[in-house]
Every structure is written in C-alpha cells, then in structure tokens.
Design a protein around this motif. Structure first.
Motif, short mmCIF file in Angstrom:
data_model
loop_
_atom_site.label_atom_id
_atom_site.label_comp_id
_atom_site.label_asym_id
_atom_site.label_seq_id
_atom_site.Cartn_x
_atom_site.Cartn_y
_atom_site.Cartn_z
N UNK A 184 91.40 39.14 22.92
CA UNK A 184 92.22 39.87 22.01
C UNK A 184 93.48 40.42 22.42
N UNK A 185 94.66 40.32 21.60
CA UNK A 185 95.89 40.64 22.23
C UNK A 185 96.18 42.21 22.37
N UNK A 186 94.96 43.26 21.80
CA UNK A 186 95.46 44.47 22.20
C UNK A 186 94.39 44.75 23.61
N UNK A 187 93.63 43.98 23.98
CA UNK A 187 93.11 44.36 25.22
C UNK A 187 93.91 44.34 26.52
N UNK A 188 93.72 45.38 27.19
CA UNK A 188 94.40 45.54 28.59
C UNK A 188 93.25 45.56 29.68
N UNK A 189 93.84 44.91 30.70
CA UNK A 189 92.88 44.72 31.79
C UNK A 189 93.71 45.59 33.04
N UNK A 190 92.89 46.33 33.69
CA UNK A 190 93.41 46.93 34.65
C UNK A 190 92.45 46.56 35.98
N UNK A 191 93.12 46.43 37.22
CA UNK A 191 92.39 45.98 38.28
C UNK A 191 93.16 46.72 39.52
N UNK A 192 92.37 46.87 40.62
CA UNK A 192 92.95 47.24 41.76
C UNK A 192 92.75 46.13 43.01
N UNK A 193 93.79 45.81 43.60
CA UNK A 193 93.80 44.70 44.58
C UNK A 193 94.06 45.61 46.03
N UNK A 203 90.83 54.15 39.08
CA UNK A 203 90.97 53.34 37.87
C UNK A 203 90.70 53.48 36.58
N UNK A 204 89.79 54.59 36.51
CA UNK A 204 89.39 55.11 35.29
C UNK A 204 90.44 56.18 34.69
N UNK A 205 90.72 56.95 35.63
CA UNK A 205 92.04 57.97 35.35
C UNK A 205 93.35 57.10 34.98
N UNK A 206 93.39 55.99 35.49
CA UNK A 206 94.52 54.97 35.10
C UNK A 206 94.24 54.60 33.71
N UNK A 207 93.02 54.27 33.50
CA UNK A 207 92.79 54.00 31.96
C UNK A 207 92.88 54.96 31.13
N UNK A 208 92.69 56.27 31.29
CA UNK A 208 92.86 57.21 30.51
C UNK A 208 94.30 57.44 30.09
N UNK A 209 95.10 57.30 31.07
CA UNK A 209 96.82 57.49 31.18
C UNK A 209 97.20 56.03 29.93
N UNK A 210 96.65 54.93 30.19
CA UNK A 210 96.85 53.86 29.44
C UNK A 210 96.41 54.05 28.05
N UNK A 211 95.16 54.49 27.87
CA UNK A 211 94.89 54.86 26.49
C UNK A 211 95.46 55.90 25.80
N UNK A 212 96.07 56.93 26.46
CA UNK A 212 96.99 57.92 26.03
C UNK A 212 98.41 57.32 25.39
N UNK A 260 98.86 54.00 24.61
CA UNK A 260 98.90 53.11 23.53
C UNK A 260 98.38 53.79 22.14
N UNK A 261 97.51 54.84 22.42
CA UNK A 261 96.97 55.39 21.14
C UNK A 261 96.92 57.07 21.49
N UNK A 262 98.11 57.69 21.48
CA UNK A 262 97.64 59.17 21.97
C UNK A 262 96.83 60.01 21.26
#
Length: 167
Positions: free
Chosen positions: A51-60, A109-118, A120-122
């Motif tokens: 889906x075009x709205x899906x964002x993947x986050x990962x840590x290398x 990673x979860x904290x970064x995801x919460x930042x991204x969520x805010x 893209x959809x505050x």
C-alpha cells in the motif's frame, strides 16, 4: 547517522524505495522471528507493505555474523506503520532479532514510529496489537490497553493505543 549507544542506523522508506537485498533481509528477519522462533500460524506477508501509505522503519547495526559475509550493517529490528481509510494509524510487525534484544533497538524503533505517526497523521490515535507478554513494555512508552486478550497467528495479543500528547 548511527546511534552512539547502539551503533544502529535508523532507516525509513516505502517498500518501492528499498533495494532488493534489503527487502530480502527484512523479510528474512520477520521469517526468522515470527515463523521459525515464535511459530506464528498466519502468513506474515499480507500485502499491506504494498500500500502506498505504508511506511517501513528498520535499524541496521554492525553484525558479527552477517548473512552475506564480511562485517557490515544488517537489519536487526523493524516495524511497519499502516494507515487505514478512516485515518487510524497502526504500528505492526514489530520485530527485533533474538541476539539483539535488550540492546534498546525495540524502544528506539517504536519511539521513532510514534514520531512518524504524528508527522503523517497528527490527530490520529495509534493502535497496536501487542504480544501479551510485552504489554507492560508498551505501557512504559505511553500505550494503554483497550480490550481483552485475543489470538493472532496463534499468539496471545492485547489491543493497545497511544494518544499523542497535546502540545
């Protein structure tokens, strides 16, 4: 830029922006944890990454035993952020490689995801189906339990949500 404490580099992209080698390594990480380690009985690949709205986050992070030989960075943790048509944001498929747990990658990673969520959809509430044994861990980051236990992929989960604090 690497995190000075963990040496991990946070990455963010849509699936079509990721090189094939990294896509393979991300899929392998999820397979290793969800299928081989946790014996999940549902298919991991459900099409939502397409889906075009899906964002993947990962840590290398540097890996002493890399998949391809030689010392290089490998994905050690990942998750996806989904957006439903009603605007709800979901964090899911949170995974950390077994030998890298307790290194702080999951929380980062979860904290970064919460930042991204805010970003893209505050105003959206963020939902997660947390594995039940991690309920307190998610609560420590501000998630609240919203319902009873349920089975997903043969594993006990609990519904949780996060509401961004108002500025």
């Amino acid at each position: 830029m690497p995190d000075p404490e963990t040496g991990g580099v946070l990455r963010r992209a849509h699936l079509q922006e990721i090189d094939p080698r990294t896509v393979y390594l991300l899929a392998k990480l999820r397979q290793d944890v969800f299928t081989l380690e946790q014996h999940a009985d549902d298919a991991d690949l459900d099409g939502r990454e397409l889906e075009p709205s899906t964002v993947l986050l990962w840590i290398e992070a540097p890996d002493a035993e890399p998949v391809t030989g030689g010392l290089e960075r490998q994905p050690v943790a990942q998750l996806r952020i989904l957006r439903d048509p009603d605007g709800t944001v979901h964090i899911g498929r949170v995974v950390v490689r077994a030998d890298r747990r307790r290194d702080g990658f999951g929380r980062r990673l979860v904290r970064a995801a919460l930042d991204v969520a805010r970003e893209i959809a505050p105003e959206a509430v963020v939902e997660i189906g947390a594995q039940a044994y991690l309920e307190r861990w998610y609560a420590s980051m501000g998630f609240e339990t919203t319902g009873p236990l349920f089975l997903e992929a043969g594993i006990e989960h609990v519904p949780m949500r996060y509401v961004h604090p108002r500025d």
